[in-house]
Design an enzyme around this catalytic site. Structure first.
Site, PDB file in Angstrom:
ATOM      1  CE1 TYR A  28      68.658  32.207  -5.212  1.00  0.00           C
ATOM      2  CE2 TYR A  28      70.160  30.337  -5.007  1.00  0.00           C
ATOM      3  CZ  TYR A  28      68.908  30.836  -5.288  1.00  0.00           C
ATOM      4  OH  TYR A  28      67.884  29.983  -5.632  1.00  0.00           O
ATOM      5  CB  SER A  42      63.094  24.234  -6.145  1.00  0.00           C
ATOM      6  OG  SER A  42      62.773  25.389  -6.876  1.00  0.00           O
ATOM      7  CD  GLN A  96      58.413  25.194  -5.306  1.00  0.00           C
ATOM      8  OE1 GLN A  96      59.498  25.100  -5.871  1.00  0.00           O
ATOM      9  NE2 GLN A  96      57.549  26.165  -5.569  1.00  0.00           N
ATOM     10  CE1 TYR A 155      57.475  29.634  -5.964  1.00  0.00           C
ATOM     11  CE2 TYR A 155      59.537  28.969  -6.977  1.00  0.00           C
ATOM     12  CZ  TYR A 155      58.853  29.525  -5.922  1.00  0.00           C
ATOM     13  OH  TYR A 155      59.539  29.968  -4.839  1.00  0.00           O
ATOM     14  CB  THR A 189      55.542  27.806  -3.245  1.00  0.00           C
ATOM     15  OG1 THR A 189      56.303  26.644  -2.874  1.00  0.00           O
ATOM     16  CG2 THR A 189      56.040  29.001  -2.457  1.00  0.00           C
ATOM     17  NE  ARG A 211      64.310  36.527  -2.232  1.00  0.00           N
ATOM     18  CZ  ARG A 211      63.987  35.514  -3.058  1.00  0.00           C
ATOM     19  NH1 ARG A 211      64.917  34.939  -3.796  1.00  0.00           N
ATOM     20  NH2 ARG A 211      62.745  35.070  -3.130  1.00  0.00           N
ATOM     21  CE  LYS A 258      58.531  25.980   1.235  1.00  0.00           C
ATOM     22  NZ  LYS A 258      58.976  27.210   0.594  1.00  0.00           N
ATOM     23  CG  HIS A 310      59.872  31.781  -0.027  1.00  0.00           C
ATOM     24  ND1 HIS A 310      58.885  31.419  -0.893  1.00  0.00           N
ATOM     25  CD2 HIS A 310      61.029  31.528  -0.680  1.00  0.00           C
ATOM     26  CE1 HIS A 310      59.424  30.976  -2.027  1.00  0.00           C
ATOM     27  NE2 HIS A 310      60.733  31.034  -1.911  1.00  0.00           N
ATOM     28  NE  ARG A 312      65.487  32.658  -0.752  1.00  0.00           N
ATOM     29  CZ  ARG A 312      66.777  32.830  -1.012  1.00  0.00           C
ATOM     30  NH1 ARG A 312      67.615  32.999  -0.012  1.00  0.00           N
ATOM     31  NH2 ARG A 312      67.220  32.839  -2.247  1.00  0.00           N
TER      32      ARG A 312
HETATM   33  C1  LIG Z   1      68.471  29.737  -1.692  1.00  0.00           C
HETATM   34  C2  LIG Z   1      67.024  29.439  -1.431  1.00  0.00           C
HETATM   35  C3  LIG Z   1      66.188  29.162  -2.493  1.00  0.00           C
HETATM   36  C4  LIG Z   1      64.843  28.851  -2.261  1.00  0.00           C
HETATM   37  N1  LIG Z   1      64.041  28.480  -3.302  1.00  0.00           N
HETATM   38  C5  LIG Z   1      62.761  28.112  -3.068  1.00  0.00           C
HETATM   39  C6  LIG Z   1      61.946  27.645  -4.133  1.00  0.00           C
HETATM   40  O1  LIG Z   1      62.382  27.529  -5.262  1.00  0.00           O
HETATM   41  N2  LIG Z   1      60.664  27.321  -3.850  1.00  0.00           N
HETATM   42  C7  LIG Z   1      60.140  27.411  -2.579  1.00  0.00           C
HETATM   43  O2  LIG Z   1      58.965  27.103  -2.362  1.00  0.00           O
HETATM   44  N3  LIG Z   1      60.906  27.821  -1.551  1.00  0.00           N
HETATM   45  C8  LIG Z   1      62.196  28.165  -1.767  1.00  0.00           C
HETATM   46  N4  LIG Z   1      62.982  28.567  -0.722  1.00  0.00           N
HETATM   47  C9  LIG Z   1      62.414  28.594   0.630  1.00  0.00           C
HETATM   48  C10 LIG Z   1      62.627  27.269   1.343  1.00  0.00           C
HETATM   49  O3  LIG Z   1      61.885  26.252   0.741  1.00  0.00           O
HETATM   50  C11 LIG Z   1      62.227  27.371   2.820  1.00  0.00           C
HETATM   51  O4  LIG Z   1      60.925  27.887   2.916  1.00  0.00           O
HETATM   52  C12 LIG Z   1      63.184  28.225   3.628  1.00  0.00           C
HETATM   53  O5  LIG Z   1      64.507  28.042   3.200  1.00  0.00           O
HETATM   54  C13 LIG Z   1      63.077  27.889   5.094  1.00  0.00           C
HETATM   55  O6  LIG Z   1      63.888  28.715   5.864  1.00  0.00           O
HETATM   56  P1  LIG Z   1      65.362  28.288   6.371  1.00  0.00           P
HETATM   57  O7  LIG Z   1      66.262  28.465   5.198  1.00  0.00           O
HETATM   58  O8  LIG Z   1      65.627  29.255   7.459  1.00  0.00           O
HETATM   59  O9  LIG Z   1      65.287  26.857   6.808  1.00  0.00           O
HETATM   60  C14 LIG Z   1      64.334  28.867  -0.929  1.00  0.00           C
HETATM   61  C15 LIG Z   1      65.195  29.134   0.134  1.00  0.00           C
HETATM   62  C16 LIG Z   1      66.523  29.408  -0.104  1.00  0.00           C
HETATM   63  C17 LIG Z   1      67.430  29.666   1.078  1.00  0.00           C
END
Ligand SMILES: Cc1cc2nc3c(=O)[nH]c(=O)nc-3n(C[C@H](O)[C@H](O)[C@H](O)COP(=O)(O)O)c2cc1C
Length: 394
Positions: free
Chosen positions: A33, A115, A136, A138, A164, A173, A262, A286, A289
């Protein structure tokens, strides 16, 4: 072994060393995850790889005893130019979760972005950190739920909202599906059964998780008349939680403080975000993701910086694993970066001590890189310190 010793030198000399430690500590479903991306994960890989296309141009025969890493982000004084990105349900990785990450950020003199999909109440996260905390947003649970969260965030003392815009639906995923993440978070023991061995393979994690209360509802997504949203409902709820420009206007009216947008990857969206009043534009895919196949964040940065033209701060996230990556992003015009997995691996490996170690390594990297570049401060970094491929220049 204590958590801080587990992540000390010589086991952990770079952020990348935290990843295998995390993998050993948490069940496969939780590790994937955190580690995984959408579909074929090409954007996830490219986010890291593309930093290799940026080459440094150092100035030699200069020396500074000390380099200044301090910066200002939305008026907040940070001791170094990296914030902790919102990472949904960090409480799965370690019971300390969002509170532990926020505490480590505060101790390191930087900001934490919480988040919406948090396992801890936003008030507890605010109280856990001695530094600034951003929320952040949503639109999970619709505007009524968001209104409650915005009011609570204001009352608790959050410094800004980070909205976001790249999640009109959850990305595909595949690792999560294969690992039965949905079944494991659900309430049907029969559906859960085939996926349980991966949890039993990590008995220490499992014991801590159960002692922490297991799967909890989301304390910051409170639907009026219904109560907190349950975690297994998040996937479906995201499909009707898209943030539109119209929503952004509504959010701005309600919040009245600084807002960062974002999930911007193009000049068009960057200009629109500024027209809608964003004080910061976050270049982000993101962490690979959401839409697989979009370009690496660092690749999108020059286009967005040019479009913003100094009218707002530009942030960047995606693929940051070393301080050198942070410096490259700043050379290309980012005011600061957000780190996601870099600290989340630390959280999964050793809780707050792991996050602190990730930040310590990144900070030391940034300082060393500046000295090797012959640059006295992060604010003096510019395009002249890097060379980028001709195809990136437009
Ligand atoms: C496990 C996980 C959960 C995430 N959950 C959110 C989220 O809830 N809201 C959001 O805006 N971005 C979320 N992100 C994205 C991160 O804020 C960020 O954009 C991203 O991790 C950056 O890339 P990096 O992991 O390579 O540093 C998530 C990333 C990961 C790895």
């Amino acid at each position: 072994m204590s958590a801080s010793r587990a992540v000390a030198t010589p086991r952990v000399v770079a952020v990348g060393d935290l990843r295998p430690l995390a993998k050993r500590r948490v069940p496969r479903a939780v590790f994937d995850y955190l580690d995984g991306g959408a579909e074929g994960e090409s954007t996830l890989r490219e986010n890291c790889r593309a930093f290799e296309d940026v080459a440094f141009r150092p100035r030699h025969a200069v020396s500074f005893a000390h380099c200044d890493l301090a910066t200002r982000v939305l008026g907040l004084e940070l001791s170094f130019p990296a914030l902790l990105a919102p990472v949904g349900y960090s409480r799965l990785m370690h019971p300390g979760g969002e509170c532990a990450a926020a505490a480590a950020a505060g101790r390191a003199g930087t900001a934490y972005v919480l988040s919406t999909i948090s396992g801890h109440p936003l008030e507890h996260v605010r109280a856990a950190s001695s530094g600034p905390v951003l929320y952040q947003l949503y639109l999970l649970g619709g505007r009524a739920a968001a209104e409650g969260a915005i009011e609570r965030a204001r009352a608790a003392g959050f410094s800004a909202l980070v909205v976001t815009i790249d999640t009109p639906v959850a990305g595909m995923r595949e690792r999560d599906l294969r690992n039965g993440m949905k079944e494991l978070l659900g309430a049907n023991p029969l559906a859960m059964l085939p996926f349980l061995p991966q949890l039993l393979a990590r008995p220490r994690w499992l014991a801590r998780f159960l002692l922490d209360g297991g799967v909890r509802p989301l304390p910051n997504v409170v639907i009026p008349g219904e109560g907190p949203m349950s975690l297994p409902d998040v996937g479906a709820a995201l499909a009707s939680a898209a943030v539109t420009w119209e929503d952004l206007r509504w959010i701005r009216e309600l919040w009245r403080g600084p807002i960062a947008v974002k999930g911007v990857l193009t000049a068009e969206d960057a200009r629109r975000a500024i027209d809608e009043g964003a004080a910061a534009v976050g270049v982000s895919n993101h962490g690979g993701r959401q839409l697989d196949g979009v370009c690496a964040s660092i690749r999108a940065l020059p286009e967005v910086v040019a479009a913003v033209n100094g009218q707002a701060e530009v942030w960047m996230d995606g693929g940051i694993r070393r301080g050198g990556d942070i410096v490259k992003a700043l050379c290309l015009g980012a005011r600061a970066v957000l780190c996601g997995r870099a600290y989340a691996y630390g959280l999964a490996a050793a809780g707050e001590a792991g996050v602190a170690r990730a930040l310590e390594l990144l900070r030391a990297d940034v300082e060393r890189t500046l000295r090797l570049l012959g640059c006295p401060s992060v604010s003096a970094l510019d395009r002249s310190y890097v060379q980028i491929p001709v195809s990136w220049q437009r």
